[in-house]
Design a protein around this motif. Structure first.
Motif, PDB file in Angstrom:
ATOM      1  N   GLY A 125      -4.597  69.013  13.850  1.00 22.52           N
ATOM      2  CA  GLY A 125      -4.115  68.702  12.513  1.00 22.52           C
ATOM      3  C   GLY A 125      -2.808  69.411  12.196  1.00 22.52           C
ATOM      4  O   GLY A 125      -2.656  70.605  12.464  1.00 22.52           O
ATOM      5  N   ASP A 152      -4.062  66.254   8.818  1.00 20.86           N
ATOM      6  CA  ASP A 152      -5.407  66.735   8.528  1.00 20.86           C
ATOM      7  C   ASP A 152      -5.437  68.253   8.708  1.00 20.86           C
ATOM      8  O   ASP A 152      -4.465  68.861   9.176  1.00 20.86           O
ATOM      9  CB  ASP A 152      -6.406  66.061   9.474  1.00 20.86           C
ATOM     10  CG  ASP A 152      -7.776  65.835   8.828  1.00 20.86           C
ATOM     11  OD1 ASP A 152      -8.129  66.605   7.900  1.00 20.86           O
ATOM     12  OD2 ASP A 152      -8.486  64.907   9.251  1.00 20.86           O
ATOM     13  N   ALA A 158     -10.885  63.672   8.194  1.00 22.32           N
ATOM     14  CA  ALA A 158     -10.425  62.340   7.824  1.00 22.32           C
ATOM     15  C   ALA A 158     -10.043  61.493   9.030  1.00 22.32           C
ATOM     16  O   ALA A 158      -9.568  60.364   8.863  1.00 22.32           O
ATOM     17  CB  ALA A 158      -9.212  62.451   6.889  1.00 22.32           C
ATOM     18  N   HIS A 159     -10.241  62.019  10.239  1.00 24.21           N
ATOM     19  CA  HIS A 159      -9.762  61.315  11.435  1.00 24.21           C
ATOM     20  C   HIS A 159     -10.829  61.186  12.518  1.00 24.21           C
ATOM     21  O   HIS A 159     -10.509  61.129  13.705  1.00 24.21           O
ATOM     22  CB  HIS A 159      -8.524  62.029  11.992  1.00 24.21           C
ATOM     23  CG  HIS A 159      -7.303  61.806  11.159  1.00 24.21           C
ATOM     24  ND1 HIS A 159      -7.046  62.547  10.028  1.00 24.21           N
ATOM     25  CD2 HIS A 159      -6.300  60.915  11.276  1.00 24.21           C
ATOM     26  CE1 HIS A 159      -5.920  62.118   9.480  1.00 24.21           C
ATOM     27  NE2 HIS A 159      -5.451  61.137  10.220  1.00 24.21           N
ATOM     28  N   PRO A 190      -6.444  56.937   8.466  1.00 27.69           N
ATOM     29  CA  PRO A 190      -7.539  57.884   8.243  1.00 27.69           C
ATOM     30  C   PRO A 190      -8.582  57.294   7.314  1.00 27.69           C
ATOM     31  O   PRO A 190      -8.259  56.542   6.396  1.00 27.69           O
ATOM     32  CB  PRO A 190      -6.836  59.083   7.593  1.00 27.69           C
ATOM     33  CG  PRO A 190      -5.404  58.951   7.988  1.00 27.69           C
ATOM     34  CD  PRO A 190      -5.145  57.475   8.112  1.00 27.69           C
TER      35      PRO A 190
END
Length: 230
Positions: A125, A152, A158-159, A190
């Motif tokens: 991230g 992120d 979110a991924h 995402p």
């Protein structure tokens, strides 16, 4: 080629955590067997250190990895502390590749994260609050690793779909070539931004793992960068 994956969860997480569960589903769908060791008892040993009993984590993974490697091709994957111990064990056990999420390339009181000279892919991230993205880029560069940087934090919450798609690409490349070559990243929006307008893709032609050339991020890739770090 197919084989066996050992998927190691992060500190204070567990074998049923979202990321390793997603990776296990991908591996199973592509014909790989897999296992998810439980390190929660070792993480609870706070008297051993701030991250629990890391040497015991390494020993547990090493024992499982040696047994699996004796049967056929082995891939190690892990998240955070699970990524760290995967890198350590890859130096002692023959592995076909490493797939590491939010790798702690440097931890207080521990040596820098090592890794065997095998096909290597990282997802990290941009806003990781524990391991700066710049540190991961610097670690990946001399190893000529594939690196996907996403918008992120450390948990990559979110991924999940993005990292699962990247893992599928990695396993397919291993299966078809025995060594991941061109990696056509497909980075969906995402989950947290589902339905949001996509921003234009960035990058040029894909580059083989460990070979010079610009990366490619085809299709929608909101706030996500795909790097082949050379």
């Amino acid at each position: 080629m197919s084989g066996h994956c050992i998927l190691s969860h992060g500190f204070e997480s567990g074998p049923d955590a979202a990321k390793v569960t997603a990776l296990a589903a991908v591996a199973t769908d592509l014909g790989w067997s897999c296992e998810r060791p439980d390190y929660t008892d070792l993480d609870a040993r706070r008297e051993a250190g701030p991250h629990g009993d890391v040497p015991a984590r390494v020993a547990r993974l090493r024992a499982r990895a040696r047994a699996a490697a004796a049967r056929g091709p082995l891939l190690l994957a892990g998240s955070s502390l699970g990524a760290y111990i995967s890198g350590v064990v890859s130096q002692d056990v023959a592995v076909a590749g490493l797939f590491l999420l939010a790798p702690p390339v440097a931890m207080p009181g521990a040596p820098p994260m090592p890794a065997a000279a095998v096909p290597l892919a990282l997802v990290h991230g941009w806003h990781d609050e524990l391991i700066p993205a710049e540190a991961v880029i610097a670690w990946a560069r001399p190893r000529r690793a594939q690196l996907l940087l996403v918008d992120d934090g450390h948990r990559l919450a979110a991924h999940t779909q993005t990292l699962a798609a990247a893992f599928a690409d990695f396993l397919r490349a291993l299966a078809s070539q025995g060594n991941p070559g061109p990696w056509p990243w497909s980075d969906p929006a995402p989950e947290a931004a589902a339905g949001a307008p996509a921003s234009p893709a960035r990058g040029g032609a894909a580059a083989p793992l460990g070979s010079p050339g610009p990366p490619r991020c085809p299709g929608p890739a909101p706030r996500t960068a795909c790097h082949d770090v050379l």
